[in-house]
Scaffold this active site. Structure first.
Site, PDB file in Angstrom:
ATOM      1  N   TYR A   1      45.227 -72.301  30.558  1.00  0.00           N
ATOM      2  CA  TYR A   1      45.717 -73.628  30.950  1.00  0.00           C
ATOM      3  C   TYR A   1      47.218 -73.766  30.722  1.00  0.00           C
ATOM      4  CZ  TYR A   1      41.237 -75.285  32.446  1.00  0.00           C
ATOM      5  OH  TYR A   1      40.075 -75.433  33.166  1.00  0.00           O
TER       6      TYR A   1
ATOM      7  N   GLN B   1      40.284 -83.178  44.050  1.00  0.00           N
ATOM      8  CA  GLN B   1      39.653 -82.381  42.994  1.00  0.00           C
ATOM      9  C   GLN B   1      40.733 -81.666  42.189  1.00  0.00           C
ATOM     10  OE1 GLN B   1      35.981 -80.166  44.698  1.00  0.00           O
ATOM     11  NE2 GLN B   1      37.210 -80.733  46.450  1.00  0.00           N
TER      12      GLN B   1
ATOM     13  N   HIS C   1      38.596 -84.523  38.861  1.00  0.00           N
ATOM     14  CA  HIS C   1      38.437 -83.510  37.807  1.00  0.00           C
ATOM     15  C   HIS C   1      39.516 -83.585  36.741  1.00  0.00           C
ATOM     16  CE1 HIS C   1      35.914 -80.990  40.892  1.00  0.00           C
ATOM     17  NE2 HIS C   1      35.215 -81.942  40.318  1.00  0.00           N
TER      18      HIS C   1
ATOM     19  N   CYS D   1      38.446 -86.928  17.695  1.00  0.00           N
ATOM     20  CA  CYS D   1      38.520 -88.401  17.836  1.00  0.00           C
ATOM     21  C   CYS D   1      38.573 -88.848  19.302  1.00  0.00           C
ATOM     22  CB  CYS D   1      39.704 -88.955  17.051  1.00  0.00           C
ATOM     23  SG  CYS D   1      41.313 -88.649  17.838  1.00  0.00           S
TER      24      CYS D   1
ATOM     25  N   CYS E   1      45.820 -82.571  17.764  1.00  0.00           N
ATOM     26  CA  CYS E   1      45.867 -84.015  18.032  1.00  0.00           C
ATOM     27  C   CYS E   1      46.908 -84.676  17.132  1.00  0.00           C
ATOM     28  CB  CYS E   1      44.481 -84.582  17.759  1.00  0.00           C
ATOM     29  SG  CYS E   1      44.375 -86.371  17.874  1.00  0.00           S
TER      30      CYS E   1
ATOM     31  N   GLY F   1      41.305 -78.408  52.534  1.00  0.00           N
ATOM     32  CA  GLY F   1      41.508 -77.320  51.567  1.00  0.00           C
ATOM     33  C   GLY F   1      40.527 -77.268  50.417  1.00  0.00           C
TER      34      GLY F   1
ATOM     35  N   ASN G   1      41.065 -76.536  57.070  1.00  0.00           N
ATOM     36  CA  ASN G   1      40.882 -75.424  56.128  1.00  0.00           C
ATOM     37  C   ASN G   1      41.298 -74.132  56.837  1.00  0.00           C
ATOM     38  OD1 ASN G   1      39.573 -73.415  54.294  1.00  0.00           O
ATOM     39  ND2 ASN G   1      38.593 -75.231  53.429  1.00  0.00           N
TER      40      ASN G   1
ATOM     41  N   ALA H   1      47.020 -75.965  55.856  1.00  0.00           N
ATOM     42  CA  ALA H   1      47.143 -77.421  55.766  1.00  0.00           C
ATOM     43  C   ALA H   1      48.598 -77.865  55.933  1.00  0.00           C
ATOM     44  CB  ALA H   1      46.604 -77.897  54.415  1.00  0.00           C
TER      45      ALA H   1
HETATM   46  C1  BJW Z   1      43.324 -73.559  52.413  1.00  0.00           C
HETATM   47  C2  BJW Z   1      44.605 -73.018  52.242  1.00  0.00           C
HETATM   48  C3  BJW Z   1      45.629 -73.576  53.004  1.00  0.00           C
HETATM   49  C4  BJW Z   1      43.268 -71.959  50.952  1.00  0.00           C
HETATM   50  N1  BJW Z   1      45.364 -74.581  53.849  1.00  0.00           N
HETATM   51  N2  BJW Z   1      43.074 -74.545  53.248  1.00  0.00           N
HETATM   52  C5  BJW Z   1      24.360 -79.772  42.928  1.00  0.00           C
HETATM   53  C6  BJW Z   1      24.074 -78.544  43.484  1.00  0.00           C
HETATM   54  C7  BJW Z   1      24.469 -77.364  42.838  1.00  0.00           C
HETATM   55  C8  BJW Z   1      25.151 -77.399  41.621  1.00  0.00           C
HETATM   56  C9  BJW Z   1      25.430 -78.628  41.076  1.00  0.00           C
HETATM   57  C10 BJW Z   1      25.036 -79.785  41.718  1.00  0.00           C
HETATM   58  N3  BJW Z   1      25.459 -80.842  40.974  1.00  0.00           N
HETATM   59  C11 BJW Z   1      26.126 -80.366  39.891  1.00  0.00           C
HETATM   60  C12 BJW Z   1      26.109 -79.023  39.914  1.00  0.00           C
HETATM   61  C13 BJW Z   1      26.726 -78.124  38.894  1.00  0.00           C
HETATM   62  C14 BJW Z   1      28.203 -77.899  39.091  1.00  0.00           C
HETATM   63  C15 BJW Z   1      28.431 -77.262  40.460  1.00  0.00           C
HETATM   64  O1  BJW Z   1      28.845 -77.886  41.408  1.00  0.00           O
HETATM   65  N4  BJW Z   1      28.178 -75.969  40.581  1.00  0.00           N
HETATM   66  C16 BJW Z   1      28.315 -75.255  41.853  1.00  0.00           C
HETATM   67  C17 BJW Z   1      29.616 -74.449  41.856  1.00  0.00           C
HETATM   68  C18 BJW Z   1      27.128 -74.361  42.014  1.00  0.00           C
HETATM   69  N5  BJW Z   1      28.955 -79.128  38.946  1.00  0.00           N
HETATM   70  C19 BJW Z   1      29.292 -79.627  37.755  1.00  0.00           C
HETATM   71  O2  BJW Z   1      28.976 -79.071  36.722  1.00  0.00           O
HETATM   72  C20 BJW Z   1      30.071 -80.932  37.733  1.00  0.00           C
HETATM   73  N6  BJW Z   1      29.513 -81.839  36.805  1.00  0.00           N
HETATM   74  C21 BJW Z   1      28.352 -82.449  37.008  1.00  0.00           C
HETATM   75  O3  BJW Z   1      27.690 -82.251  37.992  1.00  0.00           O
HETATM   76  O4  BJW Z   1      28.008 -83.322  35.994  1.00  0.00           O
HETATM   77  C22 BJW Z   1      26.658 -83.765  35.939  1.00  0.00           C
HETATM   78  C23 BJW Z   1      25.948 -82.784  35.042  1.00  0.00           C
HETATM   79  C24 BJW Z   1      26.060 -82.954  33.699  1.00  0.00           C
HETATM   80  C25 BJW Z   1      25.398 -82.064  32.853  1.00  0.00           C
HETATM   81  C26 BJW Z   1      24.683 -80.992  33.391  1.00  0.00           C
HETATM   82  C27 BJW Z   1      24.652 -80.806  34.772  1.00  0.00           C
HETATM   83  C28 BJW Z   1      25.284 -81.716  35.593  1.00  0.00           C
HETATM   84  C29 BJW Z   1      31.498 -80.704  37.253  1.00  0.00           C
HETATM   85  C30 BJW Z   1      32.280 -79.858  38.171  1.00  0.00           C
HETATM   86  C31 BJW Z   1      33.675 -79.624  37.573  1.00  0.00           C
HETATM   87  C32 BJW Z   1      34.478 -78.624  38.374  1.00  0.00           C
HETATM   88  N7  BJW Z   1      35.626 -78.268  37.618  1.00  0.00           N
HETATM   89  C33 BJW Z   1      36.625 -77.371  38.203  1.00  0.00           C
HETATM   90  C34 BJW Z   1      37.659 -77.021  37.117  1.00  0.00           C
HETATM   91  C35 BJW Z   1      38.571 -78.222  36.861  1.00  0.00           C
HETATM   92  C36 BJW Z   1      39.591 -77.924  35.826  1.00  0.00           C
HETATM   93  C37 BJW Z   1      40.565 -76.857  36.259  1.00  0.00           C
HETATM   94  O5  BJW Z   1      41.257 -76.994  37.296  1.00  0.00           O
HETATM   95  O6  BJW Z   1      40.670 -75.870  35.550  1.00  0.00           O
HETATM   96  O7  BJW Z   1      37.253 -78.001  39.324  1.00  0.00           O
HETATM   97  S1  BJW Z   1      35.900 -75.912  38.919  1.00  0.00           S
HETATM   98  C38 BJW Z   1      37.037 -75.796  40.264  1.00  0.00           C
HETATM   99  O8  BJW Z   1      36.319 -75.969  41.520  1.00  0.00           O
HETATM  100  C39 BJW Z   1      37.967 -77.014  40.121  1.00  0.00           C
HETATM  101  C40 BJW Z   1      38.085 -77.468  41.549  1.00  0.00           C
HETATM  102  O9  BJW Z   1      38.489 -78.817  41.599  1.00  0.00           O
HETATM  103  C41 BJW Z   1      36.709 -77.218  42.105  1.00  0.00           C
HETATM  104  C42 BJW Z   1      36.637 -77.124  43.590  1.00  0.00           C
HETATM  105  O10 BJW Z   1      37.395 -76.076  44.072  1.00  0.00           O
HETATM  106  P1  BJW Z   1      38.204 -76.252  45.437  1.00  0.00           P
HETATM  107  O11 BJW Z   1      39.259 -77.263  45.251  1.00  0.00           O
HETATM  108  O12 BJW Z   1      37.269 -76.456  46.552  1.00  0.00           O
HETATM  109  O13 BJW Z   1      38.955 -74.834  45.516  1.00  0.00           O
HETATM  110  P2  BJW Z   1      38.420 -73.437  46.075  1.00  0.00           P
HETATM  111  O14 BJW Z   1      39.293 -72.380  45.520  1.00  0.00           O
HETATM  112  O15 BJW Z   1      36.963 -73.283  45.862  1.00  0.00           O
HETATM  113  O16 BJW Z   1      38.622 -73.522  47.655  1.00  0.00           O
HETATM  114  C43 BJW Z   1      39.903 -73.568  48.229  1.00  0.00           C
HETATM  115  C44 BJW Z   1      39.740 -73.793  49.710  1.00  0.00           C
HETATM  116  O17 BJW Z   1      41.027 -73.952  50.284  1.00  0.00           O
HETATM  117  C45 BJW Z   1      39.062 -72.637  50.459  1.00  0.00           C
HETATM  118  O18 BJW Z   1      38.073 -73.161  51.309  1.00  0.00           O
HETATM  119  C46 BJW Z   1      40.210 -72.013  51.280  1.00  0.00           C
HETATM  120  O19 BJW Z   1      39.775 -71.501  52.535  1.00  0.00           O
HETATM  121  C47 BJW Z   1      41.120 -73.195  51.464  1.00  0.00           C
HETATM  122  N8  BJW Z   1      42.543 -72.893  51.622  1.00  0.00           N
HETATM  123  N9  BJW Z   1      44.586 -72.028  51.367  1.00  0.00           N
HETATM  124  C48 BJW Z   1      44.140 -75.053  54.018  1.00  0.00           C
HETATM  125  N10 BJW Z   1      46.960 -73.115  52.958  1.00  0.00           N
HETATM  126 ZN    ZN Z   2      42.095 -86.584  17.206  1.00  0.00          ZN
END
Ligand code: BJW
Ligand code: ZN
Length: 243
Positions: free
Chosen positions: A66, A100, A118, A129, A146, A186, A212, A230
């Site tokens: 990070y 996101q 996110h 805390c 903290c 994206g 995308n 994009a």
């Molecule tokens: C371009 C380009 C250009 C490139 N022009 N385009 C239902 C079904 C299945 C699973 C689940 C579900 N519900 C919940 C889940 C579990 C899980 C999940 O989704 N898992 C799946 C992956 C299977 N979700 C969670 O756990 C979430 N919480 C939740 O559901 O809480 C309830 C719960 C509680 C307790 C138990 C269970 C559930 C939380 C999800 C948190 C995601 N966090 C992250 C990290 C954030 C911190 C950090 O940044 O470090 O968020 S993971 C990561 O993925 C980050 C992103 O925001 C997120 C999405 O990624 P994104 O933005 O789509 O990026 P990429 O890289 O995947 O794609 C990039 C795209 O851009 C591509 O398509 C390229 O083609 C394109 N591109 N250049 C245009 N120039």
């Molecule tokens: Zn604290």
């Protein structure tokens, strides 16, 4: 009529546009996406570091990841895709930006009231805390503490298995439900519940445009897919280009 012309026509008629962005919107700012080429950090899949379990097992390693990203984002700037969305806000009656991304580049470009599903890279949250502190722009030590109680802090982002901030989530749901157009930019549309907003908007009657490099699971619900960078497509779309 080309897809760009059809998309421009939808945009010109829309009263409320909800834009949902993912890492691809910041790719042209030099911020790596999570999935696909360039997504690895020191040979590791970043997804294995974005979990509470990874932080519990090795907070130093997760903070190294990070801190590297905080420094990268601090050096980066908004690109033409972020700027086009700022311009779009002045051209439509209402615009909601739902992201996101944790990089704050929409806000630095000038977008207002951005819904950060996110969290963000600038803030930290105490593991004891729960105090949240804005440490944006400040280099952090390898294991930051903290100010209030001295315990270890963590990045104020949403990791896998964690809930999204409730107020932000409700505002995002409300935005896609009242929008007549959802513009998805994206994102690989595989992470839930964020990806579910696309189908929610569609069910509520919105048209969906996807921008995308390639088709994604969002392409099914999308009425129009515009494939390319994009930073090239959004300025043309917002300017109302027709070819
Ligand atoms: C371009 C380009 C250009 C490139 N022009 N385009 C239902 C079904 C299945 C699973 C689940 C579900 N519900 C919940 C889940 C579990 C899980 C999940 O989704 N898992 C799946 C992956 C299977 N979700 C969670 O756990 C979430 N919480 C939740 O559901 O809480 C309830 C719960 C509680 C307790 C138990 C269970 C559930 C939380 C999800 C948190 C995601 N966090 C992250 C990290 C954030 C911190 C950090 O940044 O470090 O968020 S993971 C990561 O993925 C980050 C992103 O925001 C997120 C999405 O990624 P994104 O933005 O789509 O990026 P990429 O890289 O995947 O794609 C990039 C795209 O851009 C591509 O398509 C390229 O083609 C394109 N591109 N250049 C245009 N120039
Ligand atoms: Zn604290």
């Amino acid at each position: 009529m080309s897809d760009l012309s059809r998309a421009s026509a939808l945009l010109a008629r829309a009263g409320h546009v909800a834009v949902m962005t993912g890492a691809g919107v910041s790719a042209e700012s030099g911020i790596p996406t999570f999935r696909g080429p360039g997504g690895l950090w020191r040979g590791r899949d970043p997804m294995t570091l974005a979990t509470p379990e990874a932080f519990a097992a090795d907070p130093g390693l997760v903070w190294e990841f990070y801190n590297w990203r905080r420094a990268l984002v601090a050096r980066a700037g908004p690109n033409p895709a972020h700027l086009a969305l700022v311009e779009l806000a002045s051209r439509v009656p209402r615009l909601s930006v739902i992201t996101q991304n944790v990089d704050r580049l929409h806000q630095r470009a000038g977008s207002r009231d951005v819904l950060e599903l996110h969290g963000n890279l600038g803030e930290v949250r105490c593991t004891r805390c729960r105090a949240v502190d804005d440490r944006w722009g400040e280099p952090l030590p390898p294991l930051p503490r903290c100010d209030a109680c001295g315990a270890l802090v963590r990045p104020a982002v949403v990791w896998f298995g964690e809930s999204l901030p409730r107020d932000v989530w409700l505002a995002a749901e409300s935005a896609v439900c009242s929008a007549d157009l959802v513009l998805v930019v994206g994102t690989s549309a595989v992470v839930y519940p964020a990806a579910g907003l696309i189908a929610t908007g569609r069910r509520a009657g919105a048209a969906v445009i996807e921008v995308n490099l390639e088709p994604t699971p969002a392409s099914g619900p999308a009425d129009i897919g515009l494939y390319g960078k994009a930073g090239e497509i959004l300025p043309r779309l917002v300017a109302g280009e027709s070819t």
